[in-house]
Design an enzyme around this catalytic site. Structure first.
Site, PDB file in Angstrom:
ATOM      1  N   LYS B 288     152.137  48.321 -21.005  1.00 16.92           N
ATOM      2  CA  LYS B 288     152.253  47.732 -22.343  1.00 16.92           C
ATOM      3  C   LYS B 288     153.042  48.704 -23.231  1.00 16.92           C
ATOM      4  O   LYS B 288     152.752  49.901 -23.259  1.00 16.92           O
ATOM      5  CB  LYS B 288     150.844  47.487 -22.912  1.00 16.92           C
ATOM      6  CG  LYS B 288     150.821  46.603 -24.141  1.00 16.92           C
ATOM      7  CD  LYS B 288     149.387  46.233 -24.511  1.00 16.92           C
ATOM      8  CE  LYS B 288     149.370  45.364 -25.773  1.00 16.92           C
ATOM      9  NZ  LYS B 288     148.003  44.967 -26.142  1.00 16.92           N
ATOM     10  N   GLU B 377     133.874  35.225 -24.945  1.00 14.59           N
ATOM     11  CA  GLU B 377     133.072  34.852 -26.110  1.00 14.59           C
ATOM     12  C   GLU B 377     131.756  34.185 -25.706  1.00 14.59           C
ATOM     13  O   GLU B 377     130.711  34.422 -26.321  1.00 14.59           O
ATOM     14  CB  GLU B 377     133.866  33.901 -27.017  1.00 14.59           C
ATOM     15  CG  GLU B 377     135.020  34.553 -27.757  1.00 14.59           C
ATOM     16  CD  GLU B 377     136.280  34.710 -26.913  1.00 14.59           C
ATOM     17  OE1 GLU B 377     136.321  34.170 -25.779  1.00 14.59           O
ATOM     18  OE2 GLU B 377     137.234  35.368 -27.378  1.00 14.59           O
ATOM     19  N   ARG B 405     135.124  28.844 -28.888  1.00 10.60           N
ATOM     20  CA  ARG B 405     135.032  28.857 -27.424  1.00 10.60           C
ATOM     21  C   ARG B 405     133.593  29.001 -26.939  1.00 10.60           C
ATOM     22  O   ARG B 405     133.330  28.870 -25.744  1.00 10.60           O
ATOM     23  CB  ARG B 405     135.876  30.011 -26.873  1.00 10.60           C
ATOM     24  CG  ARG B 405     137.327  29.944 -27.285  1.00 10.60           C
ATOM     25  CD  ARG B 405     138.025  31.278 -27.114  1.00 10.60           C
ATOM     26  NE  ARG B 405     138.234  31.634 -25.732  1.00 10.60           N
ATOM     27  CZ  ARG B 405     139.349  31.431 -25.050  1.00 10.60           C
ATOM     28  NH1 ARG B 405     140.368  30.851 -25.640  1.00 10.60           N
ATOM     29  NH2 ARG B 405     139.464  31.789 -23.802  1.00 10.60           N
TER      30      ARG B 405
END
Lengths: 41, 601
Positions: B288, B377, B405
């Site tokens: 990244k 979640e 979610r």
């Protein structure tokens, strides 16, 4: 917020678009006092 | 500011243009694409590290596959800047994330190359699989369907559900696992360790290279030979890794790991995979922030740094001559630590948002009591419920839109069981530049309808702090109710917010300003807009009353009686959806109490 999808922007831009920036709230108060039907946003 | 693309990138307006180039030119294209992203994000802001990490992968995918006929689905989508630049949006990229500009995420309305709208994580496999099944039904067997998913997104249950189905669906599905060991924060969990094990096993990688070489030959000899090669390959993987391959056990052919920054090798591998039918997964190892040293070194900071000097790496920050109010998330983070230091029962839970929620403040000080459970979640809610059954006082912090979610977990695991979990919903209301996938528009409506759930929103930092204190006390548990505390992205209004805790009454609002003729009822920080509106109106001689109701549930019934006996004109203001929201709650209350109210207008 109305029943629609709001896109991206700054929070203030979106608040203005959806009609509850400070000036929109003030305007709603004035309209309701004039007995003008306030558009529900 | 005019930012010029490099000489090859300049002439790439669609992937068709890219595919006209020779393979030997792709390294230069990647270099130019990376530089263009650095140039643009440094000036206009946006997500940064994720897109830099997939520059080569993006280039290779559009070079090898016939997009948009072959369908490419990006998971989450904040890594798709390179994709947008290569697919016709380079010249409008300076409007990225700006009002009326292009979206920071793939969006179906924006381009035929954006096959699926994203913003939340872990949807790509299911979406691409759906497309692949449809292609199969339509006899379009030539079409390829590619899901690009990060190792962080792979930790969510939805990704597993997608793979579990894909393994038996017999479609042309290629999952590309973009493994950079990161979400916004460093990735967590056992899957991360498993992927690291594969990536770093020297013995396995040696065998893998050899098998790949053999497989290339077998591919040219037909399906029967491919099947033999596949069995040999699986046996090798299983033997060397001393465990069955997780992905292969789900029926996915596993390939890799490969260097996600070696453009020529990526092209070669993808060309091979294009001719292997059925569901498969390619494990790409990437960095990244690749190509911008500071972003590689501090990947969380450079996830979305804002504008910066690309030469020095200085991130521009506004300079103020007086103290500024803190972000609500920081008030949450510091207050929770303060409370936890006084109360050993307190725990904090976040699904992969330690820095975004500021739970990282408590995680640093109390790593055993503040947990990042990964992009999960549903699990975050249910693990909070489990902790609550044992008497822990749990603050579960989830962005408002991400809580969508985990709705069944809130109902089934918390409310029905009368568990006093404290849900702190950050990014409530308009989220800003992230757009519709991230607006926390619906939480008042979807939480207010649940039994054993209270809904509160603070008008300022002190209210947030004091309500957190109030619900952390054992006496709150007597309500046998969960509570939602919703607050927005960004700063509050009170610079000097570190005041001694004060207990707040549950279900009680307050008057901000006495007035005449009209009452403005607000909930949450949007009440500060009403304060400004009242100041504007006062200059015109108009003096509405203003009430901060604080709770959408339970409503302050006695205050509403008082208001409705005094005013026949009421305006409600909230940073949330109209249907089912705070305004609806007030209307419902008025409908239920007709005798005590003047008919409202």
């Amino acid at each position: 917020m109305a029943d629609q999808i709001y896109e991206h922007g700054t929070q203030m831009e979106l608040h203005r678009e959806s009609g509850f920036a400070p000036e929109d709230i003030a305007q709603a108060v004035e309209k309701i006092l004039e007995n003008v039907k306030v558009k529900v946003l | 500011m005019l930012i010029e693309p490099g000489e090859l990138l300049r002439d790439i307006h669609t992937p068709e243009d890219l595919r006209k180039l020779a393979p030997s030119q792709l390294y230069q294209v990647s270099t130019e694409l990376r530089q263009y992203i650095i140039d643009m994000v440094s000036v206009y802001g946006g997500h940064f590290g994720a897109s830099l990490g997939v520059v080569e992968l993006t280039t290779a995918l559009h070079y090898v596959f016939n997009t948009p006929d072959d369908q490419l689905v990006w998971d989450v989508g904040h890594q798709a800047y390179g994709h947008k630049i290569l697919t016709g949006r380079r010249e409008v990229f300076h409007t990225n994330r700006l009002y009326k500009g292009i979206s920071g995420f793939p969006k179906r309305k924006e381009s035929e190359y954006d096959t699926f709208g994203v913003g939340h994580s872990s949807t790509s496999i299911s979406a691409a699989l759906g497309m692949a099944i449809a292609s199969k039904l339509k006899g379009e067997t030539h079409r390829q369907h590619i899901a690009v998913i990060g190792d962080g997104a792979m930790t969510a249950g939805l990704a597993f559900e997608g793979m579990n189905h894909a393994g038996v669906a017999d479609t042309n599905l290629l999952i590309i696992l973009n493994d950079n060991c990161m979400s916004i924060d460093p990735n967590v969990g056992a899957l991360k360790d498993y992927l690291t094990d594969i990536t770093t096993s020297q013995l396995y990688n040696k065998f893998r290279d050899e098998v790949w070489r053999i497989l290339g030959k077998f591919n040219r000899l037909g399906v029967r030979f491919q099947q033999i090669a596949s069995k040999v390959e699986n046996a090798v993987k299983g033997t060397v890794l001393k465990q069955s391959n997780f992905f292969e056990s789900l029926g996915l052919r596993y390939f890799g790991p490969v260097d996600g920054h070696d453009i020529n090798h990526l092209v070669s591998v993808l060309e091979d995979l294009k001719h292997i039918p059925g569901p498969k997964i390619l494990h790409c190892v990437t960095v990244k922030g690749k190509g911008y040293e500071l972003a590689e070194k501090d990947q969380t900071k450079w996830h979305a740094p804002g504008t910066f000097d690309k030469i020095t790496g200085e991130i521009y920050k506004k300079i103020y001559d007086k103290p500024q109010p803190p972000k609500y998330q920081d008030v949450f983070g510091h207050t929770l630590l303060e409370l936890a230091q006084q109360n050993p029962k307190i725990m904090g839970i976040t699904p992969a948002m330690p820095s975004g929620s500021s739970l990282n403040i408590m995680m640093k000080a109390m790593p055993d009591r503040a947990l990042d459970v990964g992009i999960a979640e549903q699990h975050a809610v249910t693990v909070s419920a489990g902790l609550a059954t044992q008497g822990q006082t749990v603050f579960c912090n989830i962005y408002s839109s991400f809580m969508q979610r985990a709705y069944d977990q809130v109902v089934h695991d918390v409310c029905i069981q009368e568990l006093p979990v404290i849900f702190c919903l950050d990014r409530a209301g308009f989220a800003g530049a992230d757009g519709p996938t991230h607006h926390g528009a619906y939480d008042i409506a979807y939480m207010r309808c649940l039994p054993n759930m209270m809904v509160f929103s603070p008008m300022n930092e002190l209210e947030l702090r004091n309500l957190m204190f109030t619900v952390s006390l054992d006496e709150f548990k007597k309500y046998k109710s969960a509570i939602t505390i919703r607050y927005p992205r960004g700063e509050g209004v009170i610079p000097d917010w570190r005041k001694p805790f004060e207990k707040m009454p549950i279900g009680k609002g307050r008057i901000i300003q006495e007035g005449e003729e009209v009452a403005i009822l607000t909930i949450g920080p949007i009440g500060n807009y009403a304060v400004t509106a009242c100041q504007q109106l006062a200059k015109k001689g108009i003096n509405p009353a203003h009430y901060d109701m604080r709770f959408a549930k339970p409503l302050d019934s006695s205050l509403l009686h008082e208001i409705c006996q005094k005013f026949d004109k009421i305006i409600t203001v909230e940073d949330g959806c109209l249907q089912g929201g705070f305004g609806s709650a007030v209307l419902e209350w008025i409908a239920e109490n007709p005798k005590t109210t003047i008919p409202p207008k």
